[in-house]
Design a protein around this motif. Sequence first.
Motif, PDB file in Angstrom:
ATOM      1  N   THR A   1      -9.567   6.783   4.969  1.00 12.23           N
ATOM      2  CA  THR A   1     -10.252   5.622   4.402  1.00 12.23           C
ATOM      3  C   THR A   1      -9.418   4.360   4.565  1.00 12.23           C
ATOM      4  N   SER A   2      -8.147   4.477   4.289  1.00 15.73           N
ATOM      5  CA  SER A   2      -7.276   3.312   4.400  1.00 15.73           C
ATOM      6  C   SER A   2      -7.276   2.787   5.832  1.00 15.73           C
TER       7      SER A   2
ATOM      8  N   PRO B   1      -3.402  12.587  -4.878  1.00 15.98           N
ATOM      9  CA  PRO B   1      -4.708  12.234  -4.316  1.00 15.98           C
ATOM     10  C   PRO B   1      -4.948  13.052  -3.055  1.00 15.98           C
ATOM     11  N   ASP B   2      -6.162  13.044  -2.624  1.00 14.60           N
ATOM     12  CA  ASP B   2      -6.479  13.708  -1.355  1.00 14.60           C
ATOM     13  C   ASP B   2      -5.932  12.838  -0.230  1.00 14.60           C
TER      14      ASP B   2
ATOM     15  N   SER C   1      -0.256  14.107 -10.285  1.00  9.17           N
ATOM     16  CA  SER C   1      -1.343  13.432  -9.579  1.00  9.17           C
ATOM     17  C   SER C   1      -1.136  13.421  -8.074  1.00  9.17           C
TER      18      SER C   1
ATOM     19  N   LYS D   1      -7.983  12.218   3.076  1.00 10.09           N
ATOM     20  CA  LYS D   1      -9.099  11.276   2.903  1.00 10.09           C
ATOM     21  C   LYS D   1      -8.574   9.877   2.679  1.00 10.09           C
ATOM     22  N   LEU D   2      -7.489   9.784   1.890  1.00  7.61           N
ATOM     23  CA  LEU D   2      -6.933   8.470   1.587  1.00  7.61           C
ATOM     24  C   LEU D   2      -6.456   7.792   2.858  1.00  7.61           C
TER      25      LEU D   2
ATOM     26  N   GLY E   1       2.154   5.904  -7.295  1.00  5.15           N
ATOM     27  CA  GLY E   1       1.119   6.700  -7.943  1.00  5.15           C
ATOM     28  C   GLY E   1       1.437   8.170  -7.907  1.00  5.15           C
TER      29      GLY E   1
ATOM     30  N   ILE F   1       0.979   3.784  -3.181  1.00  8.42           N
ATOM     31  CA  ILE F   1       0.602   5.202  -3.114  1.00  8.42           C
ATOM     32  C   ILE F   1       1.778   6.050  -3.580  1.00  8.42           C
TER      33      ILE F   1
ATOM     34  N   GLU G   1      -9.554   3.111   8.066  1.00  4.26           N
ATOM     35  CA  GLU G   1     -10.824   2.449   8.356  1.00  4.26           C
ATOM     36  C   GLU G   1     -10.845   1.039   7.796  1.00  4.26           C
ATOM     37  N   VAL G   2     -10.463   0.925   6.533  1.00  2.00           N
ATOM     38  CA  VAL G   2     -10.491  -0.377   5.876  1.00  2.00           C
ATOM     39  C   VAL G   2      -9.517  -1.332   6.551  1.00  2.00           C
TER      40      VAL G   2
ATOM     41  N   ILE H   1       0.837  -1.204   0.000  1.00  4.17           N
ATOM     42  CA  ILE H   1       0.000   0.000   0.000  1.00  4.17           C
ATOM     43  C   ILE H   1       0.870   1.251   0.000  1.00  4.17           C
TER      44      ILE H   1
END
Lengths: 283, 283, 283, 283
Positions: A267-268, A259-260, A257, A263-264, A251, A248, A270-271, A244
């Motif tokens: 969310t990560s 990403p936010d 690019s 938020k990422l 990416g 990231i 949480e998951v 992971i």
Amino acid sequence: MIDHQCCLYESMEVQFASAAMLAQRFAYGLPIARRPIGLCADGCRGAAHHAPVPRHAPVARWAQPWNSPHSSLQRRGTHRKVMTKHRSPDERATQILDAARACFMRKGYFATKMDEIARESGLSKGGIYFHFDSKRDIFRSLVEREYNRDMEFIDGVLDAENDIATILIGLGEHFVQQFAATDKPRFTAIIAEMAIRDEEIDEMVQELQESYIGRLASVLERAMDEGQVRRLHATSAATLLKAIIDGIQAGMAVGGSTPDLEKLLETSMEVLTRGLLTDEALG
Amino acid sequence: MIDHQCCLYESMEVQFASAAMLAQRFAYGLPIARRPIGLCADGCRGAAHHAPVPRHAPVARWAQPWNSPHSSLQRRGTHRKVMTKHRSPDERATQILDAARACFMRKGYFATKMDEIARESGLSKGGIYFHFDSKRDIFRSLVEREYNRDMEFIDGVLDAENDIATILIGLGEHFVQQFAATDKPRFTAIIAEMAIRDEEIDEMVQELQESYIGRLASVLERAMDEGQVRRLHATSAATLLKAIIDGIQAGMAVGGSTPDLEKLLETSMEVLTRGLLTDEALG
Amino acid sequence: MIDHQCCLYESMEVQFASAAMLAQRFAYGLPIARRPIGLCADGCRGAAHHAPVPRHAPVARWAQPWNSPHSSLQRRGTHRKVMTKHRSPDERATQILDAARACFMRKGYFATKMDEIARESGLSKGGIYFHFDSKRDIFRSLVEREYNRDMEFIDGVLDAENDIATILIGLGEHFVQQFAATDKPRFTAIIAEMAIRDEEIDEMVQELQESYIGRLASVLERAMDEGQVRRLHATSAATLLKAIIDGIQAGMAVGGSTPDLEKLLETSMEVLTRGLLTDEALG
Amino acid sequence: MIDHQCCLYESMEVQFASAAMLAQRFAYGLPIARRPIGLCADGCRGAAHHAPVPRHAPVARWAQPWNSPHSSLQRRGTHRKVMTKHRSPDERATQILDAARACFMRKGYFATKMDEIARESGLSKGGIYFHFDSKRDIFRSLVEREYNRDMEFIDGVLDAENDIATILIGLGEHFVQQFAATDKPRFTAIIAEMAIRDEEIDEMVQELQESYIGRLASVLERAMDEGQVRRLHATSAATLLKAIIDGIQAGMAVGGSTPDLEKLLETSMEVLTRGLLTDEALG
DNA sequence: AATGAATGAGCTTTCATTCAT
DNA sequence: TATGAATGAAAGCTCATTCAT
């Protein structure tokens, strides 16, 4: 010339205030940790450093060369020899490595010329070669330095006697900070590029990777034993976590690019906490 | 040499076999899917490319440079030119791209010389340049080809009206297969290397990435609406999934490091399904 | 395609109306000639021909090649073979030479590629090589053609039974017209460029030059015998006249520099008639 | 090989010796000048350039292209590099330009290869590129040098307060000397060749030409005011004079054609003085 | 006759590395 | 130690010419 390049690395060290940590745990729906982790305590002032690359005035070209006051015979610089003052080999090496890193960063390994490294470091080409055997040698030294710093970091994080959720958050926060504030992702991509061709570098990267995964795995195993993490294949889970981070990072290395990250991360977390932790640990 | 690298692409057309899928779902503790998808049926056509390289005897130096080296006058009495059979531009382009891919794969972009691509493709250097404008042009065409194939795949997988768990497994299986069986990870690393320097490639990679994430996100959103996936920030979750794929890929690009892909897939599925799916979907 | 290239040469022929000639003689303060010279009577419509060089549509490049409807595989033209209809070798040769002249004119010998000549002539490269052995061969043929035309002209002018002043004016008018209306000066410069390297061309140019001077000298000698021209070294005087023509021509080959040809002619005539003619001839 | 080509320039500094000049004026039937000018005193310094070319034994091919051909690792145990002594940029530039001029002279611009310039100058190719950016750059510098020398000459000759006949003779003598003794005509032809293609060179040549004509014209105008020269269009007359010089030069650039320069000069002087001067000046 | 894909020696230029100073 | 001019083996690319079609 560039100064304080070292800060590029120093700035990686992140200070996790316990207050922030508490807030995170709360946000991710985790029980509040009792033992705060102390990460990377050093005086680096962080991201404020990375000044724009100093652009050296290009060599003057004649607008109308054949008409210019200087005939073609005077076009190249004269013989003045302004020698840089002596310094200790270590200082010089650092100076060169910092300059080289900035160059590799901008252009990658192949597109970086020794001339540029020399200019950026404020030394002459000959001077560079006094301290390093080759361009490749410089790159390897650079990777080694990066490697050592990464290893120190991971040692610091994982050995702390924290519960697994705290460690995860710590890792996450760390990388988010690092990815957001520094050029780490790009440099990693460049290292990967070279690893394909240079066995020595390949080995270093692989060792770093395995070490990372190994330590993560042992932490996870400990957490499983403690009932915090569900019974899983520890190494695979560690590989997943490492992937992971790398993913990231990769990416972010391309284009503009971004990403936010906030938020990422959320969310990560949480998951992953849901996916990894036992129901008890989840509270 | 070449060993039917073309097959690398054929193998992409993955068909998820229903039997395997059922087994997986069972293994990950998921409810059994009703709509089966097939698994990878490798239909390699084993093309007969790569004719033997024509080796020409060296020719004498020209005394009169101004009309050499092409002057017919100088060449009287020398051996015949052995020319490769004429082919349609399409065929040749494919042949050249296949050869170039193999070379880039082995050495990376910069270390691959046009001479090698020529040798590998069985053409002369001039022949290559008849079909492509430059080395960079070849690389870009190659990336374009890869890009189109990836896009086709993702369209195929995600548009299928499967439940989210099936899609996840499908993705996972696909990548595991691809990573294990092909050089995809390495090529991806090489593309990333170039993306740092070539804006066009950078854009392609970025677009591919965003497209990937966008489609994943919409699938996830649909699944959230259906109550299969827990309420999360869809784009971040998609980014996470993409990052995992990229990260594993990146990890495999270095050295001989091959994680236990079977276990990794299993573990990842467990973690992700638990982390993403609602309790009902987990059944 | 370009048509009527032949006119480039045809347009060289100049018609000297006796009225104009009379006026000139009057202007230069010369006695009025009795025998008008009739130069080059052919129906060429003159300078109105030289249309701007037709620019061929450049090979289309993709704005976003990797996104374009045509994959890289379709980038080159397909196999359609539109063959030009058969023509007599002479016609073809003329067609090719005309095209080649236009190309050499624009870029000079070395910068002109066989591809361009092929495109300009509407034939394929192979077609060109069917009619000519080499690029050099084309150039030589071209020079030969030019040479023959120049020789014809000089024969026509000098053999006419005119008095020397008329001949001088005729020459002057002719060259002024030619220099003003055509690209002759430039082509001459290009021929000179090649003469340095190609012995055959060098010989042709030299022969042309000697012939020119020789004939001029004999005309001058005749005029000396007739008491029209002062006693001078005839060959040197002829060389001087030839040099003036060449010099003006050379001067006009560079840049956009166009002297006031009218005035130049007038002044030159004044100087030369005064310098060459006897007091009696000057009247 | 090189035979002190540098002398070619030294010979430009022309000094009109009064004795010779008097004789000439006498020969051309001109009144005797009061202010004598000197004739060509060749002060060649016969520089000791052109050290023997260092020939290095060929080195084995690299197995590992990515750090070849410069990797120090591959070269262990090979022979020493024999390096040319370090010199100041000015000296080297002159040396290179001299060598380049000799090469261009022999073969023209396109047929001259960088290898030849390197060999002729006694440096390596890389060494050449250290001092000049490109082949074209070398040529332009060369033209610049020639340009400056020509300008100096014309300034020197024309600014002298001589009567017009003396100036004409001076010019004539100068060019005859230069044309006879040096390769100037050929080099001029080669410059013209390039002017067709290189805008910068074209501009230089044009400027030189205009400057020449302009200065000649002003001298002529002065002489007209003084009643030495007949009333003519000054610029046209100057153009005529320049054309004569260029024309003779051009004629001499081809083949072995060498007119009898002595006679040519004498005849031209007679024609021109008669054509240009007033009856009073002719005495 | 004509086409156009294919050839390949050679070109200019680059740049990691060396070495005289 | 440091400098920077010098080295030279490629590398990418060109293009006159050839030849299978």
